[in-house]
Design a protein around this motif. Sequence first.
Motif, PDB file in Angstrom:
ATOM      1  N   LYS A   1      -1.040  -1.231   2.942  1.00 38.37           N
ATOM      2  CA  LYS A   1      -1.021  -2.556   3.547  1.00 38.37           C
ATOM      3  C   LYS A   1      -2.415  -3.167   3.540  1.00 38.37           C
ATOM      4  CE  LYS A   1       1.564  -4.954   7.087  1.00 38.37           C
ATOM      5  NZ  LYS A   1       2.406  -4.776   8.312  1.00 38.37           N
ATOM      6  N   VAL A   2      -2.522  -4.364   2.995  1.00 39.67           N
ATOM      7  CA  VAL A   2      -3.754  -5.140   2.997  1.00 39.67           C
ATOM      8  C   VAL A   2      -3.413  -6.480   3.635  1.00 39.67           C
ATOM      9  CG1 VAL A   2      -5.542  -6.226   1.612  1.00 39.67           C
ATOM     10  CG2 VAL A   2      -4.637  -3.989   0.934  1.00 39.67           C
ATOM     11  N   GLY A   3      -3.912  -6.681   4.852  1.00 37.14           N
ATOM     12  CA  GLY A   3      -3.509  -7.872   5.597  1.00 37.14           C
ATOM     13  C   GLY A   3      -2.028  -7.785   5.906  1.00 37.14           C
ATOM     14  N   ASP A   4      -1.260  -8.759   5.465  1.00 39.20           N
ATOM     15  CA  ASP A   4       0.188  -8.724   5.680  1.00 39.20           C
ATOM     16  C   ASP A   4       0.941  -8.446   4.380  1.00 39.20           C
ATOM     17  OD1 ASP A   4      -0.294 -11.084   4.359  1.00 39.20           O
ATOM     18  OD2 ASP A   4       0.787 -12.370   5.786  1.00 39.20           O
ATOM     19  N   ARG A   5       0.235  -7.916   3.372  1.00 44.03           N
ATOM     20  CA  ARG A   5       0.841  -7.652   2.065  1.00 44.03           C
ATOM     21  C   ARG A   5       0.824  -6.171   1.737  1.00 44.03           C
ATOM     22  NH1 ARG A   5      -2.351  -9.146  -1.829  1.00 44.03           N
ATOM     23  NH2 ARG A   5      -0.675  -9.168  -3.393  1.00 44.03           N
ATOM     24  N   TRP A   6       1.832  -5.755   0.971  1.00 37.49           N
ATOM     25  CA  TRP A   6       1.872  -4.401   0.425  1.00 37.49           C
ATOM     26  C   TRP A   6       1.392  -4.459  -1.020  1.00 37.49           C
ATOM     27  CZ3 TRP A   6       2.345  -0.634   3.743  1.00 37.49           C
ATOM     28  CH2 TRP A   6       3.035  -0.853   4.939  1.00 37.49           C
ATOM     29  N   VAL A   7       0.325  -3.716  -1.304  1.00 38.86           N
ATOM     30  CA  VAL A   7      -0.254  -3.735  -2.645  1.00 38.86           C
ATOM     31  C   VAL A   7      -0.212  -2.330  -3.231  1.00 38.86           C
ATOM     32  CG1 VAL A   7      -1.761  -5.668  -2.022  1.00 38.86           C
ATOM     33  CG2 VAL A   7      -2.619  -3.310  -1.862  1.00 38.86           C
ATOM     34  N   PRO A   8      -0.146  -2.201  -4.555  1.00 33.93           N
ATOM     35  CA  PRO A   8      -0.109  -0.870  -5.165  1.00 33.93           C
ATOM     36  C   PRO A   8      -1.332  -0.026  -4.786  1.00 33.93           C
ATOM     37  CG  PRO A   8       0.556  -2.528  -6.765  1.00 33.93           C
ATOM     38  CD  PRO A   8       0.033  -3.273  -5.567  1.00 33.93           C
ATOM     39  N   THR A   9      -1.081   1.200  -4.372  1.00 31.08           N
ATOM     40  CA  THR A   9      -2.156   2.117  -4.010  1.00 31.08           C
ATOM     41  C   THR A   9      -2.896   2.616  -5.243  1.00 31.08           C
ATOM     42  OG1 THR A   9      -0.872   2.836  -2.093  1.00 31.08           O
ATOM     43  CG2 THR A   9      -2.681   4.266  -2.782  1.00 31.08           C
ATOM     44  N   PHE A  10      -2.163   2.786  -6.342  1.00 26.15           N
ATOM     45  CA  PHE A  10      -2.730   3.339  -7.578  1.00 26.15           C
ATOM     46  C   PHE A  10      -2.694   2.238  -8.643  1.00 26.15           C
ATOM     47  CE2 PHE A  10      -0.321   6.573  -5.199  1.00 26.15           C
ATOM     48  CZ  PHE A  10      -1.391   7.325  -4.735  1.00 26.15           C
ATOM     49  N   PRO A  11      -3.689   1.365  -8.632  1.00 27.74           N
ATOM     50  CA  PRO A  11      -3.612   0.123  -9.405  1.00 27.74           C
ATOM     51  C   PRO A  11      -3.670   0.316 -10.914  1.00 27.74           C
ATOM     52  CG  PRO A  11      -5.790   0.368  -8.439  1.00 27.74           C
ATOM     53  CD  PRO A  11      -4.948   1.451  -7.855  1.00 27.74           C
ATOM     54  N   ASN A  12      -4.119   1.476 -11.367  1.00 29.82           N
ATOM     55  CA  ASN A  12      -4.241   1.705 -12.811  1.00 29.82           C
ATOM     56  C   ASN A  12      -3.139   2.614 -13.356  1.00 29.82           C
ATOM     57  OD1 ASN A  12      -6.690   0.211 -12.873  1.00 29.82           O
ATOM     58  ND2 ASN A  12      -7.787   2.008 -12.116  1.00 29.82           N
ATOM     59  N   ALA A  13      -2.152   2.913 -12.526  1.00 25.57           N
ATOM     60  CA  ALA A  13      -1.122   3.878 -12.906  1.00 25.57           C
ATOM     61  C   ALA A  13       0.141   3.207 -13.432  1.00 25.57           C
ATOM     62  CB  ALA A  13      -0.767   4.749 -11.705  1.00 25.57           C
ATOM     63  N   ARG A  14       0.866   3.962 -14.272  1.00 22.13           N
ATOM     64  CA  ARG A  14       2.255   3.632 -14.602  1.00 22.13           C
ATOM     65  C   ARG A  14       3.140   4.347 -13.584  1.00 22.13           C
ATOM     66  NH1 ARG A  14      -0.055   5.063 -19.242  1.00 22.13           N
ATOM     67  NH2 ARG A  14       0.878   7.175 -19.267  1.00 22.13           N
ATOM     68  N   TYR A  15       4.040   3.601 -12.972  1.00 22.15           N
ATOM     69  CA  TYR A  15       4.986   4.177 -12.019  1.00 22.15           C
ATOM     70  C   TYR A  15       6.308   4.384 -12.761  1.00 22.15           C
ATOM     71  CZ  TYR A  15       1.910   2.705  -8.104  1.00 22.15           C
ATOM     72  OH  TYR A  15       0.863   2.534  -7.225  1.00 22.15           O
ATOM     73  N   VAL A  16       6.670   5.632 -13.018  1.00 22.71           N
ATOM     74  CA  VAL A  16       7.805   5.961 -13.878  1.00 22.71           C
ATOM     75  C   VAL A  16       8.959   6.478 -13.024  1.00 22.71           C
ATOM     76  CG1 VAL A  16       8.579   7.292 -15.874  1.00 22.71           C
ATOM     77  CG2 VAL A  16       6.180   6.548 -15.715  1.00 22.71           C
TER      78      VAL A  16
END
Length: 329
Positions: free
Chosen positions: A151-166
């Motif tokens: 959680k960043v502010g009131d948003r949910w952002v990817p924790t692993f920004p450089n990853a492929r989520y498979v």
Amino acid sequence: MGNVPLGCLPDNSPIGIPMQSETAVHHVGDAVIVKIPELALDGVDPTHLYPDADTAIAREIGRGFGPGSVESQTGLLRKSIHSWLVRTPDRVILIDTATGNDKERPAMPILHRLDEPFLDRLKAVQVDPEDVDVVLFTHLHVDHVGWNTRKVGDRWVPTFPNARYVFSAREHAYLAALSAGDGSDAAIRTEAGLGRMVKTPLAGVYEDSVRPVVDAGLARPIMVDGAEVEEGFSFLPSPGHSIDHACIRFASRGESALFWGDVLHHPMQAVRPDWNSVYCEFPEAAQASRRWALNHAAETGALVFTTHFAESSAGRVTRDGDWFTWDFA
């Protein structure tokens, strides 16, 4: 193949894990595999976890396990929630991402608004979120996708920004349909052909832990058909606990690992594979997949990595006739 304390690794170990750590390290081919803990779950009533279990039988089976898995005085179970970190010479892979912090889970109080140092534990093995190349999912339940986002502010952002989520395309479509509430989930269940359904995934998980990585363009939905989806990794069908649950096989230099996900929740089920957990969505399919997973592990000799067993959480299965035995690594 085996496990050693990290302090026994040579000083020139290429994986960059601090030598002072006591975390067990498992070697499979070119990969090094480490458990990243999130929660220890103690005092679990076996007849709550397994609604079909007889109390006396559960107590008798429990006597066969050590205190790391079953409390000797009470017969209550010990479980765990964790992720597995797999490091190869050129990649950093996470398998499942536990529950996550700050998630609204009032229907499951033990998982509600957690504040756990999971990322610090990842950092302790010298992995920052930006270092993760791939995240693989056995399925998309609440305690397997939570650290997908923060959680960043009131948003949910990817924790692993450089990853492929498979993850499974069917599993994703099912959660998206349930989230939309337009009735299209029924057609997905029919197509899956898993028979009787007794529950659906926990509400809210898709919105805060799955959809944000899809919206960020990081998701890679796949067919769960046994094919290799990332170098060395194959998704093996084992549906029932969830609509398209997969066991993930890793092969390297003639050795193999099997990441079981939730086909079994506790080693007690190796003795009673007919016992479904309270979280299994399609009971008959879950039983069939559990027997398949035990057979597969016994026949291949793969080192098995579980998601909810306590102790080392890793081990091997042997078979004697119709009986299976689990031994911790």
